[in-house]
Design a protein around this motif. Sequence first.
Motif, PDB file in Angstrom:
ATOM      1  N   ALA A  67      -4.597  -5.010  10.287  1.00  0.00           N
ATOM      2  CA  ALA A  67      -3.513  -4.400  11.046  1.00  0.00           C
ATOM      3  C   ALA A  67      -3.307  -2.942  10.649  1.00  0.00           C
ATOM      4  CB  ALA A  67      -2.224  -5.187  10.826  1.00  0.00           C
ATOM      5  N   LEU A  68      -3.523  -2.631   9.373  1.00  0.00           N
ATOM      6  CA  LEU A  68      -3.308  -1.268   8.888  1.00  0.00           C
ATOM      7  C   LEU A  68      -4.417  -0.306   9.289  1.00  0.00           C
ATOM      8  CD1 LEU A  68      -1.919  -1.936   5.296  1.00  0.00           C
ATOM      9  CD2 LEU A  68      -0.675  -1.021   7.251  1.00  0.00           C
ATOM     10  N   VAL A  69      -5.530  -0.813   9.780  1.00  0.00           N
ATOM     11  CA  VAL A  69      -6.605   0.072  10.223  1.00  0.00           C
ATOM     12  C   VAL A  69      -6.098   1.068  11.260  1.00  0.00           C
ATOM     13  CG1 VAL A  69      -8.733   0.110  11.602  1.00  0.00           C
ATOM     14  CG2 VAL A  69      -8.558  -1.398   9.621  1.00  0.00           C
ATOM     15  N   ALA A  70      -5.137   0.640  12.060  1.00  0.00           N
ATOM     16  CA  ALA A  70      -4.595   1.524  13.098  1.00  0.00           C
ATOM     17  C   ALA A  70      -3.956   2.777  12.513  1.00  0.00           C
ATOM     18  CB  ALA A  70      -3.564   0.766  13.936  1.00  0.00           C
ATOM     19  N   ARG A  99      -3.325   9.938   1.728  1.00  0.00           N
ATOM     20  CA  ARG A  99      -4.293   9.912   2.823  1.00  0.00           C
ATOM     21  C   ARG A  99      -5.195   8.698   2.586  1.00  0.00           C
ATOM     22  NH1 ARG A  99      -5.360  15.680   1.708  1.00  0.00           N
ATOM     23  NH2 ARG A  99      -4.436  16.984   3.340  1.00  0.00           N
ATOM     24  N   VAL A 100      -5.411   7.908   3.652  1.00  0.00           N
ATOM     25  CA  VAL A 100      -6.247   6.721   3.524  1.00  0.00           C
ATOM     26  C   VAL A 100      -7.247   6.695   4.670  1.00  0.00           C
ATOM     27  CG1 VAL A 100      -6.321   4.205   3.348  1.00  0.00           C
ATOM     28  CG2 VAL A 100      -4.343   5.458   2.446  1.00  0.00           C
ATOM     29  N   PHE A 163     -10.420  -4.038  -5.251  1.00  0.00           N
ATOM     30  CA  PHE A 163      -9.506  -4.971  -4.597  1.00  0.00           C
ATOM     31  C   PHE A 163      -8.063  -4.685  -4.991  1.00  0.00           C
ATOM     32  CE2 PHE A 163     -13.203  -8.207  -4.777  1.00  0.00           C
ATOM     33  CZ  PHE A 163     -13.745  -7.691  -3.614  1.00  0.00           C
ATOM     34  N   GLU A 164      -7.852  -4.306  -6.256  1.00  0.00           N
ATOM     35  CA  GLU A 164      -6.500  -3.988  -6.697  1.00  0.00           C
ATOM     36  C   GLU A 164      -5.952  -2.779  -5.929  1.00  0.00           C
ATOM     37  OE1 GLU A 164      -2.854  -3.865  -8.422  1.00  0.00           O
ATOM     38  OE2 GLU A 164      -4.309  -5.502  -8.325  1.00  0.00           O
ATOM     39  N   LEU A 169      -2.417  -0.589  -1.549  1.00  0.00           N
ATOM     40  CA  LEU A 169      -2.312   0.119  -0.269  1.00  0.00           C
ATOM     41  C   LEU A 169      -1.746  -0.785   0.819  1.00  0.00           C
ATOM     42  CD1 LEU A 169      -5.700   2.087  -0.235  1.00  0.00           C
ATOM     43  CD2 LEU A 169      -3.419   2.992  -0.742  1.00  0.00           C
ATOM     44  N   ASN A 170      -2.002  -2.089   0.711  1.00  0.00           N
ATOM     45  CA  ASN A 170      -1.517  -3.032   1.718  1.00  0.00           C
ATOM     46  C   ASN A 170      -0.065  -3.435   1.486  1.00  0.00           C
ATOM     47  OD1 ASN A 170      -4.109  -2.977   2.685  1.00  0.00           O
ATOM     48  ND2 ASN A 170      -4.699  -4.951   1.831  1.00  0.00           N
TER      49      ASN A 170
END
Length: 490
Positions: A67-70, A99-100, A163-164, A169-170
């Motif tokens: 969902a965060l890809v957007a 920035r991601v 992964f951490e 970020l999530n």
Amino acid sequence: MTNARVGGAGRDLLPTDGPVDVHLDDGRIADIAPAGALRPRGEVLDADGGWLIPGLWDHHVHVVQWALVAQREPLGAAESAAHAARIMADAPVQADARRVGTGFRDAFWSDAPSLEMLDSATGETPTYLINADVHSVWLNSAALRREGFEPDGVGILREGPAFEISRRLNDIDPTVGDALVARMARDAASRGIVGLVDLDMAWNESAWTRRLAAGFDTLRVEFGIYPEFLDRAIAEGLRTGDAARGAESDLARVGSLKVITDGSLGTRTAACSHGYPGDPHNHGVLAVDPVILRELMTAATGAGLSCAIHAIGDLANSHALDAFALTGAVGTIEHAQLVAHADIPRFARLGVGASVQPEHAVDDRDLTDSIWADQTALPYPLRSLADSGANLLFGSDAPVSPLDPWAAMAAAVSRTRDGRPAWRPEQRVDAATALAASTHGGSTAAATIEPGAIADLVLCDTDPLSVDGTRLRAMTVTATLLAGRVTHAG
């Protein structure tokens, strides 16, 4: 529903080869008759000759990350490390001052990522570049300091540390995140998805209980449990198949224990029998000792939890199959991208599902021919697994590949896209197998449209069993129904 033609398995159960009317009642198919034979009752959906198939599932999704890809900068077009750094220099700064970017594939870059390169382009704004396979992250110095890591000259974190970073970020404001998940779910429904397996690296039950309480009703969800939460899940009595506790509906259910046992192809950490080119001592990473894996699976099995074991390299797949055999666990191997010849029949013999992502074969064909050129096991062996009797369950691993079941089916039946010749065409499967693998339960379950079945249905413009891969990718879904309720109308 009136005037529909039925595609997929179970056509021989129908009263006619022509169009039919399908009467739905209380979330199930109550009756099927030749078109015009039933008196319409209640709300009527005219299929107008469209093709009705069972509802589709994606058996491997990282929901929040997808969902965060957007909100993240796409890096799939980056041709080099320097190019990726330049893209991030112009990426928007998010509300959390980061920035991601996401989706880079560095295996064929001619230059090597470095901390100096990324710092020069991005300055003091914490900047994160997530690999397409999510198994590595490239950070600038500001990001490393923010996350508590010492700069090492490169800025690449792999496997556990990567992964951490993704977990952090999530971990966004639930109000924002849940809105993005709701939008993602509507997009999934527009592609015929009625359910998915959520493998976010979090305590997923509370998140789904919260979303259902807020009115989420677009998809069914089975959520995974990671090893760090296993003791809690057992203590609180979670069992595979149970509805999420305290939820407003039964749409979210407990899924499997998810264990990541090795790395990935793109990060060159998948655990393989033979070394990687130019680095003969690198056989990848076994992230979980086989003894620990068996202990985890034994504990899960005793508590009523099935197991979903990430295994990409052939060595990891062998250890995973051994663990299933020794523990009596039930469940799936996730990915199964490189499988030893002798291990192919073990999937069916042990009753272990092969939860695979056919688009990865198309994404990784050049990587596989390069960095797995010396491997003797079978890469992406869909047909071999199907012929052996293994249960195939298709998914996307979104965000690694987009959440699109038609793309998965197309890749499985054609082994190509964009006009390239089919890659390892002997591993193609037929359309019926691909469609069944994209429904709940997988290819050997073969969901059918018949009286008594739950009315999770998809209406599309073409018979998916009669078209090629190109047409599958362009499939139009005109309606999606979840227990008879319309979740998408095109």
